[in-house]
Design a protein around this motif. Structure first.
Motif, PDB file in Angstrom:
ATOM      1  N   SER A   2       0.892  -1.197  -0.093  1.00 53.81           N
ATOM      2  CA  SER A   2      -0.080   0.023  -0.284  1.00 53.81           C
ATOM      3  C   SER A   2       0.862   1.103  -0.064  1.00 53.81           C
ATOM      4  N   LEU A   3       0.102   2.287  -0.407  1.00 56.15           N
ATOM      5  CA  LEU A   3       1.175   3.656  -0.616  1.00 56.15           C
ATOM      6  C   LEU A   3       1.704   3.923   0.767  1.00 56.15           C
ATOM      7  N   ILE A   4       0.907   3.758   1.965  1.00 59.77           N
ATOM      8  CA  ILE A   4       1.496   4.300   3.257  1.00 59.77           C
ATOM      9  C   ILE A   4       2.758   3.751   3.620  1.00 59.77           C
ATOM     10  N   HIS A   5       2.953   2.316   2.969  1.00 60.75           N
ATOM     11  CA  HIS A   5       4.214   1.552   3.688  1.00 60.75           C
ATOM     12  C   HIS A   5       5.321   1.733   2.938  1.00 60.75           C
ATOM     13  N   LYS A   6       5.218   2.726   1.666  1.00 63.33           N
ATOM     14  CA  LYS A   6       6.194   2.892   0.718  1.00 63.33           C
ATOM     15  C   LYS A   6       7.204   3.931   1.478  1.00 63.33           C
ATOM     16  N   THR A   7       8.490   3.994   1.068  1.00 62.83           N
ATOM     17  CA  THR A   7       9.465   4.945   1.526  1.00 62.83           C
ATOM     18  C   THR A   7       8.978   6.245   0.652  1.00 62.83           C
ATOM     19  N   ALA A   8       9.551   7.568   1.358  1.00 64.38           N
ATOM     20  CA  ALA A   8       9.487   8.805   0.408  1.00 64.38           C
ATOM     21  C   ALA A   8      10.166   8.565  -0.788  1.00 64.38           C
ATOM     22  N   ALA A   9      11.296   8.148  -0.865  1.00 66.18           N
ATOM     23  CA  ALA A   9      11.993   7.964  -2.079  1.00 66.18           C
ATOM     24  C   ALA A   9      11.242   7.321  -3.145  1.00 66.18           C
ATOM     25  N   GLU A  10      10.654   6.112  -2.731  1.00 69.30           N
ATOM     26  CA  GLU A  10       9.681   5.388  -3.591  1.00 69.30           C
ATOM     27  C   GLU A  10       8.326   6.344  -4.100  1.00 69.30           C
ATOM     28  N   LEU A  11       7.895   6.932  -3.171  1.00 67.85           N
ATOM     29  CA  LEU A  11       6.832   7.771  -3.299  1.00 67.85           C
ATOM     30  C   LEU A  11       7.236   8.751  -4.510  1.00 67.85           C
ATOM     31  N   GLY A  12       8.204   9.722  -4.272  1.00 64.15           N
ATOM     32  CA  GLY A  12       8.614  10.654  -4.907  1.00 64.15           C
ATOM     33  C   GLY A  12       8.849  10.303  -6.343  1.00 64.15           C
ATOM     34  N   ALA A  13       9.473   8.807  -6.579  1.00 64.55           N
ATOM     35  CA  ALA A  13       9.753   8.490  -7.933  1.00 64.55           C
ATOM     36  C   ALA A  13       8.271   7.946  -8.629  1.00 64.55           C
ATOM     37  N   LEU A  14       7.575   7.570  -7.817  1.00 67.48           N
ATOM     38  CA  LEU A  14       6.285   6.882  -8.377  1.00 67.48           C
ATOM     39  C   LEU A  14       5.487   8.310  -8.953  1.00 67.48           C
ATOM     40  N   ILE A  15       5.327   9.298  -8.249  1.00 70.63           N
ATOM     41  CA  ILE A  15       4.590  10.560  -8.567  1.00 70.63           C
ATOM     42  C   ILE A  15       5.369  11.053  -9.536  1.00 70.63           C
ATOM     43  N   ALA A  16       6.547  11.276  -9.457  1.00 71.44           N
ATOM     44  CA  ALA A  16       7.360  12.078 -10.817  1.00 71.44           C
ATOM     45  C   ALA A  16       7.222  11.002 -12.071  1.00 71.44           C
ATOM     46  N   GLY A  17       7.019   9.763 -11.889  1.00 72.35           N
ATOM     47  CA  GLY A  17       6.992   8.971 -13.162  1.00 72.35           C
ATOM     48  C   GLY A  17       5.533   8.850 -13.386  1.00 72.35           C
ATOM     49  N   GLY A  18       4.689   9.555 -12.911  1.00 75.96           N
ATOM     50  CA  GLY A  18       3.089   9.596 -13.304  1.00 75.96           C
ATOM     51  C   GLY A  18       2.339   8.331 -12.990  1.00 75.96           C
ATOM     52  N   GLU A  19       2.874   7.565 -12.268  1.00 79.87           N
ATOM     53  CA  GLU A  19       2.166   6.138 -11.805  1.00 79.87           C
ATOM     54  C   GLU A  19       1.278   6.447 -10.553  1.00 79.87           C
ATOM     55  N   VAL A  20       1.311   7.448  -9.939  1.00 79.27           N
ATOM     56  CA  VAL A  20       0.278   7.936  -8.924  1.00 79.27           C
ATOM     57  C   VAL A  20       0.277   9.300  -8.729  1.00 79.27           C
ATOM     58  N   THR A  21      -0.681   9.886  -8.427  1.00 78.82           N
ATOM     59  CA  THR A  21      -0.697  11.266  -8.168  1.00 78.82           C
ATOM     60  C   THR A  21      -0.545  11.826  -6.972  1.00 78.82           C
ATOM     61  N   ALA A  22       0.094  12.920  -6.617  1.00 83.81           N
ATOM     62  CA  ALA A  22       0.103  13.524  -5.218  1.00 83.81           C
ATOM     63  C   ALA A  22      -1.106  13.244  -4.395  1.00 83.81           C
ATOM     64  N   VAL A  23      -2.201  13.663  -5.072  1.00 80.84           N
ATOM     65  CA  VAL A  23      -3.483  13.892  -4.408  1.00 80.84           C
ATOM     66  C   VAL A  23      -3.740  12.534  -3.704  1.00 80.84           C
ATOM     67  N   GLU A  24      -3.562  11.325  -4.674  1.00 80.37           N
ATOM     68  CA  GLU A  24      -3.770   9.895  -4.336  1.00 80.37           C
ATOM     69  C   GLU A  24      -2.903   9.590  -3.191  1.00 80.37           C
ATOM     70  N   VAL A  25      -1.729  10.006  -3.241  1.00 83.19           N
ATOM     71  CA  VAL A  25      -0.756   9.688  -1.870  1.00 83.19           C
ATOM     72  C   VAL A  25      -0.983  10.533  -0.638  1.00 83.19           C
ATOM     73  N   ALA A  26      -1.516  11.724  -0.824  1.00 76.39           N
ATOM     74  CA  ALA A  26      -1.986  12.606   0.211  1.00 76.39           C
ATOM     75  C   ALA A  26      -3.405  11.792   0.880  1.00 76.39           C
ATOM     76  N   GLU A  27      -4.276  11.297   0.045  1.00 80.42           N
ATOM     77  CA  GLU A  27      -5.367  10.845   0.623  1.00 80.42           C
ATOM     78  C   GLU A  27      -5.275   9.613   1.308  1.00 80.42           C
ATOM     79  N   ALA A  28      -4.271   8.819   0.742  1.00 80.21           N
ATOM     80  CA  ALA A  28      -3.901   7.385   1.475  1.00 80.21           C
ATOM     81  C   ALA A  28      -3.495   7.814   2.757  1.00 80.21           C
TER      82      ALA A  28
END
Lengths: 496, 99
Positions: A2-28
């Motif tokens: 799940s998104l909440i268990h990812k590291t900050a570096a992983e989340l940053g890469a997913l968002i930069a790569g367009g695989e997930v939005t910042a809004v989705e990560v914030a909402e999780a």
């Protein structure tokens, strides 16, 4: 995962790569907060709409091709001692209840510039005075490992939020150990940068010669990324160092300590230290040796007087800094019924607005600075500060970093030390010397104590502007221990 | 012998602008006594010839150019004030009746 268990570096890469939005990560993360906050109480202020709005703005900036840093879109919990123009800023005090600053702290504006999304403001000991977050005017925060225990302090809301997977990152401030001790007792990473390496502008002042903003994260690399995002010279803080930020991210990636000289501070250990803490510490030292470091014992005899010196210097500075809460320009005003003088209103307001620990420290500082006592107390404490800095300097001629347990015990039960100030102060025994000398220091998890199954932290101290060494050693320890454990220490924490 | 008396604590409270109750004064007198006794250990360090450090870093004064820059508007500066009158902070009387 799940998104909440990812590291900050992983989340940053997913968002930069367009695989997930910042809004989705914030909402999780906002959903996780809604679920566990009734148990943890890490946050003093949460405003879902403002947070989602920030995330949407970051998505738009990225969509427009703006180049933001590696943490763009990553959520963060922000200690409620940093000024935020769009959220209340209270320092967990009744005297600032509901106060909205007219400006952002430098740390806040740098988080925004790097595209981090602020989830809310975290709980703390009132004005950062304490080691347990029990001194908050808004109720204690609970340790995710054991809800009957303290999450450390003063940045206990920030440590608990990260350990409870409410946020991958958080900010803290460290005046006598207020980042490292909470990190240690919640099983996460917390770093006190070199004094002056991160800006104090817009940070509500406790002890100005000691206060240092720093990062919390669940791993060393994430902490380094956050460190780099908000540190560096700030013309608005006259004690800010005008030099490049040490290359902390590179050091965290290298994680190579072969040939490094590591000193074990002889004075930290023995009476008053929990056996399980010492056992994990000694194992960590053996591990450092097995990774190719050369370990020697170092003596710093005056470190035993660091605690008394700190409890003269910090209250002295606080008694002066907190004079600004005078009921005239902002914050609480009590008893202004038209008959009372300004001075009476001031005294009534401060009595009603400050909690017991803040009152104790203001009076202690006033005492230490008063004529007749100044030389014996504040003056002598300043000399001890010089002696301690010299002992550090001599030690760093022999070794590259020093190590110790971060704090003498694991998380203690809520209430146990609440009315015994001296017992509470002992939590900062090993962390205070680095504040007095201004050097860098980090706490990284090094295992669980056998007696109670609670996290133990390893403190790594480095000279002024040697922050990269803390990350290099911290990352090496983390890598070796996680391969031994088959995952992070935090993955052993009970489910909430 | 106690390091600090209740009367001294009452004096510190006045200097600190803290209107404390009698119970609070008793409580703080006991606690401050224990704290002061403990912090007095700083005297054990032989430091007569050691210069005091008020700060961790050897910093000297920092100056900037004396230029007019944007600052807070009156509305922003007064936004947190407990009482406001005519773009000013409204405060309780600061002089005694006889003045």
């Amino acid at each position: 995962m799940s998104l909440i268990h990812k590291t900050a570096a992983e989340l940053g890469a997913l968002i930069a790569g367009g695989e997930v939005t910042a809004v989705e990560v914030a909402e999780a993360h906002l959903d996780r907060m809604a679920e566990v906050e009734p148990k943890i109480n890490a946050f003093l202020h949460v405003d879902r709409e403002t947070t989602v709005e920030q995330a949407r703005a970051v998505d738009a900036r990225l969509g427009a091709g703006e180049r933001l840093g590696p943490l763009a879109g990553v959520p963060i919990a922000h200690k409620d001692i940093f000024a935020t123009a769009d959220m209340p800023t209270t320092a967990a005090s009744k005297i600032l209840e509901g106060w909205r600053p007219p400006y952002d702290a430098t740390v806040t504006s740098r988080l925004r510039a790097a595209g981090l999304v602020i989830l809310g403001k975290t709980n703390l000991d009132e004005f950062a005075m304490g080691s347990s977050t029990e001194n908050s005017a808004y109720g204690p925060t609970r340790n995710p490992w054991d809800l009957s225990r303290i999450p450390g302090g003063s940045s206990g809301g920030s440590s608990a939020a990260v350990a409870a997977y409410e946020a991958p990152l958080s900010t803290g401030t460290d005046t006598g150990g207020s980042i490292r001790q909470p990190a240690s007792v919640t099983g996460i990473v917390g770093m006190k940068p070199t004094y002056g390496g991160s800006s104090r502008y817009g940070l509500i002042a406790f002890a100005s010669s000691l206060d240092t903003p720093g990062p919390f994260a669940r791993n060393v690399l994430d902490a380094a990324l956050l460190h780099e995002a908000f540190s560096g010279h700030d013309p608005m803080d006259s004690t800010s160092i005008d030099a490049p930020v040490p290359s902390v991210v590179e050091a965290a990636r290298q994680a190579d300590i072969s040939g490094m000289r590591i000193g074990v501070v002889k004075e930290f250990g023995g009476d008053g230290y929990q056996p399980g803490v010492l056992a994990r510490f000694h194992e960590a030292v053996e591990l450092l040796e097995s990774l190719g470091a050369k370990v020697v014992e170092v003596s710093c005899p005056s470190f035993s007087t660091a605690l008394p010196a700190y409890y003269l210097i910090a209250p002295s500075e606080c008694s002066s800094n907190l004079a600004r809460f005078d009921a005239m320009r902002y914050g609480l005003r009590v008893g202004d019924d038209g008959t009372r003088s300004a001075e009476e209103v001031m005294a009534l307001t401060r009595a009603a607005g400050f909690g017991p620990e803040v009152k104790r420290r203001i009076m202690l500082g006033t005492y230490a600075l008063s004529s007749g006592y100044y030389d014996a107390y504040y003056g002598q404490a300043q000399k001890v500060r010089t002696v301690i800095s010299r002992e550090f300097e001599a030690a760093y001629h022999q070794v590259d970093v020093l190590v110790s347990p971060t704090t003498p015990t694991t998380a203690f039960p809520i209430g146990e030390r609440a009315d015994d100030p001296m017992a509470m102060y002992l939590a900062d025994l090993c962390t205070i010397p680095s504040n007095l000398s201004g050097n860098a220091a980090i706490s990284v998890p090094c295992g669980l104590a056998d007696e109670d199954g609670l996290p133990v932290g390893l403190q790594i101290m480095a000279p002024v502007l040697g922050d990269d060494r803390c990350y290099r050693v911290g990352a090496a320890v983390e890598q070796a221990l996680e391969s031994r454990w088959g995952g992070s220490l935090l993955s052993k924490a009970p489910a909430l | 012998m106690s390091a600090i008396t209740r009367d001294e604590v009452a004096h510190l409270a006045r200097l600190s602008r803290l209107a404390l109750t009698d119970d609070e004064l008793d409580h703080y007198a006991t606690q401050l006594d224990a704290i002061i006794e403990s912090v007095a250990k700083v005297a054990e360090v032989a430091a007569e010839d050691v210069p005091p450090s008020s700060h961790a870093l050897p910093l000297t004064n920092v100056f900037r150019a004396d230029e007019v820059r944007q600052s807070l508007t009156p509305e922003q500066a007064l936004s947190g004030a407990p009482a406001v009158e005519d773009d000013r902070f409204r405060v309780p009387r600061i002089l005694g009746e006889e003045a």
